[in-house]
Design a protein around this motif. Structure first.
Motif, mmCIF file in Angstrom:
data_model
loop_
_atom_site.group_PDB
_atom_site.id
_atom_site.type_symbol
_atom_site.label_atom_id
_atom_site.label_comp_id
_atom_site.label_asym_id
_atom_site.label_seq_id
_atom_site.Cartn_x
_atom_site.Cartn_y
_atom_site.Cartn_z
ATOM 1 N N LEU A 11 5.923 18.803 49.123
ATOM 2 C CA LEU A 11 4.950 17.793 48.654
ATOM 3 C C LEU A 11 3.721 18.436 48.028
ATOM 4 C CD1 LEU A 11 5.210 15.459 51.776
ATOM 5 C CD2 LEU A 11 6.390 15.205 49.582
ATOM 6 N N CYS A 34 9.525 15.338 53.118
ATOM 7 C CA CYS A 34 9.434 16.453 54.070
ATOM 8 C C CYS A 34 8.465 17.494 53.547
ATOM 9 C CB CYS A 34 10.829 17.073 54.232
ATOM 10 S SG CYS A 34 10.821 18.648 55.105
ATOM 11 N N VAL A 36 6.331 21.149 55.380
ATOM 12 C CA VAL A 36 5.955 21.873 56.605
ATOM 13 C C VAL A 36 4.481 21.620 56.957
ATOM 14 C CG1 VAL A 36 7.700 23.691 56.495
ATOM 15 C CG2 VAL A 36 5.568 23.952 55.200
ATOM 16 N N MET A 73 10.098 22.786 46.470
ATOM 17 C CA MET A 73 9.377 23.918 47.067
ATOM 18 C C MET A 73 9.472 25.105 46.093
ATOM 19 S SD MET A 73 12.087 22.820 48.897
ATOM 20 C CE MET A 73 13.013 24.085 49.723
ATOM 21 N N ALA A 75 10.621 28.595 44.342
ATOM 22 C CA ALA A 75 12.012 28.946 44.003
ATOM 23 C C ALA A 75 12.718 29.766 45.079
ATOM 24 C CB ALA A 75 12.024 29.701 42.683
ATOM 25 N N ARG A 78 14.589 27.525 47.564
ATOM 26 C CA ARG A 78 15.378 26.370 47.142
ATOM 27 C C ARG A 78 16.895 26.540 47.202
ATOM 28 N NH1 ARG A 78 14.060 25.582 42.114
ATOM 29 N NH2 ARG A 78 11.919 26.331 41.923
ATOM 30 N N MET A 81 18.306 25.889 50.607
ATOM 31 C CA MET A 81 18.167 24.454 50.901
ATOM 32 C C MET A 81 19.192 23.647 50.096
ATOM 33 S SD MET A 81 16.003 22.849 52.878
ATOM 34 C CE MET A 81 14.332 23.485 52.858
ATOM 35 N N GLU A 95 14.021 21.723 41.383
ATOM 36 C CA GLU A 95 12.955 22.035 40.427
ATOM 37 C C GLU A 95 13.359 23.236 39.583
ATOM 38 O OE1 GLU A 95 10.474 21.574 38.745
ATOM 39 O OE2 GLU A 95 9.952 19.608 39.458
ATOM 40 N N LYS A 96 12.570 23.507 38.597
ATOM 41 C CA LYS A 96 12.769 24.745 37.839
ATOM 42 C C LYS A 96 11.790 25.793 38.390
ATOM 43 C CE LYS A 96 8.978 25.079 36.303
ATOM 44 N NZ LYS A 96 7.991 26.019 36.296
ATOM 45 N N PRO A 97 12.077 27.091 38.289
ATOM 46 C CA PRO A 97 13.315 27.675 37.794
ATOM 47 C C PRO A 97 14.482 27.288 38.696
ATOM 48 C CG PRO A 97 12.003 29.369 38.895
ATOM 49 C CD PRO A 97 11.150 28.138 38.805
ATOM 50 N N ARG A 128 13.151 18.212 31.564
ATOM 51 C CA ARG A 128 12.191 17.109 31.439
ATOM 52 C C ARG A 128 11.735 16.764 30.026
ATOM 53 N NH1 ARG A 128 6.957 19.564 34.662
ATOM 54 N NH2 ARG A 128 5.709 20.074 32.858
ATOM 55 N N TRP A 173 2.966 31.963 44.294
ATOM 56 C CA TRP A 173 4.350 32.146 43.845
ATOM 57 C C TRP A 173 4.475 32.289 42.329
ATOM 58 C CZ3 TRP A 173 5.383 28.396 40.373
ATOM 59 C CH2 TRP A 173 4.698 27.179 40.496
ATOM 60 N N ASN A 180 9.368 33.839 42.824
ATOM 61 C CA ASN A 180 9.670 32.983 41.668
ATOM 62 C C ASN A 180 10.750 33.589 40.758
ATOM 63 O OD1 ASN A 180 8.893 30.554 40.194
ATOM 64 N ND2 ASN A 180 7.982 31.902 38.641
ATOM 65 N N ASN A 187 8.803 30.333 34.456
ATOM 66 C CA ASN A 187 7.973 29.122 34.522
ATOM 67 C C ASN A 187 8.119 28.241 33.282
ATOM 68 O OD1 ASN A 187 6.923 29.752 37.053
ATOM 69 N ND2 ASN A 187 5.320 31.039 36.180
ATOM 70 N N TYR A 191 12.093 25.561 30.552
ATOM 71 C CA TYR A 191 11.913 24.339 29.745
ATOM 72 C C TYR A 191 12.289 24.613 28.290
ATOM 73 C CZ TYR A 191 9.007 22.438 33.541
ATOM 74 O OH TYR A 191 8.547 21.981 34.740
HETATM 75 N N1 LIG Z 1 2.958 22.824 39.607
HETATM 76 C C1 LIG Z 1 3.597 22.360 38.552
HETATM 77 O O1 LIG Z 1 3.014 21.781 37.609
HETATM 78 C C2 LIG Z 1 5.090 22.488 38.486
HETATM 79 C C3 LIG Z 1 5.705 21.857 37.442
HETATM 80 C C4 LIG Z 1 7.059 21.899 37.371
HETATM 81 C C5 LIG Z 1 7.789 22.625 38.291
HETATM 82 N N2 LIG Z 1 7.181 23.270 39.298
HETATM 83 C C6 LIG Z 1 8.029 24.045 40.220
HETATM 84 O O2 LIG Z 1 8.099 23.391 41.486
HETATM 85 C C7 LIG Z 1 8.059 24.343 42.553
HETATM 86 C C8 LIG Z 1 6.882 23.981 43.450
HETATM 87 O O3 LIG Z 1 5.691 24.046 42.686
HETATM 88 P P1 LIG Z 1 4.330 23.403 43.211
HETATM 89 O O4 LIG Z 1 3.318 23.707 42.181
HETATM 90 O O5 LIG Z 1 4.542 22.007 43.604
HETATM 91 O O6 LIG Z 1 4.081 24.311 44.492
HETATM 92 P P2 LIG Z 1 3.078 24.025 45.701
HETATM 93 O O7 LIG Z 1 2.823 25.349 46.321
HETATM 94 O O8 LIG Z 1 1.939 23.185 45.240
HETATM 95 O O9 LIG Z 1 3.937 23.107 46.685
HETATM 96 C C9 LIG Z 1 5.044 23.576 47.413
HETATM 97 C C10 LIG Z 1 5.171 22.682 48.645
HETATM 98 O O10 LIG Z 1 6.377 23.032 49.345
HETATM 99 C C11 LIG Z 1 6.078 22.990 50.734
HETATM 100 N N3 LIG Z 1 7.066 23.773 51.464
HETATM 101 C C12 LIG Z 1 7.208 25.109 51.505
HETATM 102 N N4 LIG Z 1 8.242 25.449 52.289
HETATM 103 C C13 LIG Z 1 8.791 24.302 52.733
HETATM 104 C C14 LIG Z 1 9.891 23.996 53.581
HETATM 105 N N5 LIG Z 1 10.664 24.957 54.109
HETATM 106 N N6 LIG Z 1 10.168 22.708 53.844
HETATM 107 C C15 LIG Z 1 9.387 21.721 53.325
HETATM 108 N N7 LIG Z 1 8.332 21.948 52.512
HETATM 109 C C16 LIG Z 1 8.038 23.228 52.218
HETATM 110 C C17 LIG Z 1 4.666 23.544 50.832
HETATM 111 O O11 LIG Z 1 4.043 23.234 52.059
HETATM 112 C C18 LIG Z 1 4.016 22.859 49.632
HETATM 113 O O12 LIG Z 1 3.481 21.587 49.973
HETATM 114 C C19 LIG Z 1 7.926 25.713 41.876
HETATM 115 O O13 LIG Z 1 9.181 26.351 41.838
HETATM 116 C C20 LIG Z 1 7.460 25.413 40.467
HETATM 117 O O14 LIG Z 1 7.945 26.329 39.509
HETATM 118 C C21 LIG Z 1 5.835 23.191 39.427
#
Ligand SMILES: NC(=O)c1ccc[n+]([C@@H]2O[C@H](COP(=O)([O-])OP(=O)(O)OC[C@H]3O[C@@H](n4cnc5c(N)ncnc54)[C@H](O)[C@@H]3O)[C@@H](O)[C@H]2O)c1
Length: 362
Positions: A11, A34, A36, A73, A75, A78, A81, A95-97, A128, A173, A180, A187, A191
């Motif tokens: 989240l 979900c 943590v 979460m 990379a 993932r 999971m 999600e990507k990657p 996307r 990350w 990553n 990153n 896309y």
């Molecule tokens: N930030 C962006 O704009 C963006 C855009 C597209 C894709 N992504 C991709 O999405 C992924 C996450 O990016 P983000 O920016 O949201 O990261 P983030 O660090 O903001 O969020 C990751 C979340 O995952 C949770 N988490 C970690 N381990 C967990 C587990 N075992 N079970 C449940 N939750 C868990 C963390 O507590 C955190 O809330 C990355 O791979 C990123 O490349 C991010």
């Protein structure tokens, strides 16, 4: 008709975005989340009125009411999971990657095949930008054959550094090889390549790569987390085969962020009858141009002009995932296509590390 129930794991920044976009789903809903982080979990459940909350993803995966899960979460967490999710009979949108490397994508594909439930969807959010209206215009235009035999597909997307840190604090990350799989290639590259290869109907098969990657520059050291060790700039020459004609196509690719260069973007598909000039991201007044030979020399014709929005691209992956589950049809970017991109990326990193050209092993 019974609604499809989705669960969202992770989240953070993008997880919140998926939840916002899920509010406009038709025939599907997010019923479980979900994370943590207990406080984030409860606040998010309140904000989006989500009935079921878990701090342990295994419990969400064991919930028989959940049809599919979105993995948001970092990379490095993932693939394991995703494998568990397929084993629990869920559809998976990751999600990507797509994963840390191609071997992990193969693990996901094997788990998808071995799922106790038939026809599980495995999809990646790198799709996307295909949600933008101009993507359909491009696809339809390519299908007319007006470009002739494609020779070169070109992406140069180099971004000048903004005046202040774009992420504050910079995520750990984001530019870490162990978290990553790499830096800007992982990153943004996912896309970029999903967009260009997907627009061409995945007919380009990458064969061999010569590439270089470069670390962040000293002037913008503070823009990246201090533990960052991955590239902020990548340049690659990828020799491909066009499987529709068995002819060679060159994909030239450059992506950079926090660079010393002014921002510069060139997106082209260059054929022997015409060249398409396009643009991936949404922007007001976006234009598509067709350059082509005439008896007055090469002329430029405006193909399309329009304004696209952020919501159109951000909402695409979860809407596309729900549609694929509902219809039992392929998502826009199934894991098999992500494997092509990730295999090319593995070769890009191998070439940059060795200084030699590397074969792409899909
Ligand atoms: N930030 C962006 O704009 C963006 C855009 C597209 C894709 N992504 C991709 O999405 C992924 C996450 O990016 P983000 O920016 O949201 O990261 P983030 O660090 O903001 O969020 C990751 C979340 O995952 C949770 N988490 C970690 N381990 C967990 C587990 N075992 N079970 C449940 N939750 C868990 C963390 O507590 C955190 O809330 C990355 O791979 C990123 O490349 C991010």
């Amino acid at each position: 008709m019974k609604k499809i129930n989705l669960g969202l794991i992770g989240l953070g920044v993008i997880g919140q975005m998926h939840l916002k976009m899920a509010q406009t789903l038709d025939g599907a809903q997010v019923t479980a989340i979900c994370d943590v982080r207990e406080d984030v979990l409860q606040n998010t459940a309140n904000t989006f009125s989500i009935p079921k909350t878990y701090t342990d993803a295994d419990q969400l995966l064991a919930d028989p009411d959940i049809d599919g899960v979105v993995l948001a979460m970092p990379a490095n967490l993932r693939t394991a999971m995703g494998v568990k999710a397929f084993a629990a009979g869920k559809h998976v949108l990751t999600e990507k990657p797509v994963a840390m490397n191609a071997a992990e994508v193969r693990e996901l594909l094997a788990a998808q095949k071995a799922s106790p439930m038939p026809n599980r969807i495995g999809a990646c959010c790198s799709c996307r930008y295909h949600g933008l209206p101009s993507a359909k215009v491009v696809k339809d235009f390519i299908a007319t054959g007006a470009l002739g035999q494609i020779r070169v597909v070109r992406v140069r997307a180099v971004m000048a550094a903004p005046p202040t840190m774009p992420f504050n604090p910079p995520p750990i990350w984001r530019l870490r090889k162990d978290l990553n799989g790499g830096g800007i290639l992982m990153n943004w590259g996912q896309y970029d390549c999903d967009y260009m290869f997907g627009l061409l109907g995945w007919r380009l098969q990458p064969q061999r790569v010569m590439a270089r990657t470069f670390p962040n520059i000293e002037a913008y050291a503070s823009y990246a987390h201090p533990s960052s060790d991955a590239e902020t700039h990548v340049v690659a020459f990828v020799d491909c085969i066009d499987t529709s004609s068995d002819r060679p196509v060159v994909f030239t690719y450059e992506r950079g962020e926090f660079t010393s260069s002014a921002s510069d973007e060139i997106w082209q598909m260059i054929g022997d009858k015409g060249t398409l000039r396009l643009w991936m991201k949404e922007k007001p007044g976006k234009q598509l141009w067709f350059d082509h030979p005439t008896d007055k020399g090469t002329v430029s014709e405006l193909l399309w002009e329009g304004t696209e929005t952020w919501d159109q691209q951000h909402g695409m992956p979860i809407h596309d995932f729900a549609r694929a589950i509902r219809e039992g049809s392929a998502p826009t970017t199934p894991l098999e296509k992500s494997l092509i991109i990730q295999s090319m990326f593995d070769a890009i990193y191998a070439s940059a590390a060795s200084g030699e050209s590397c074969k792409v092993a899909v």
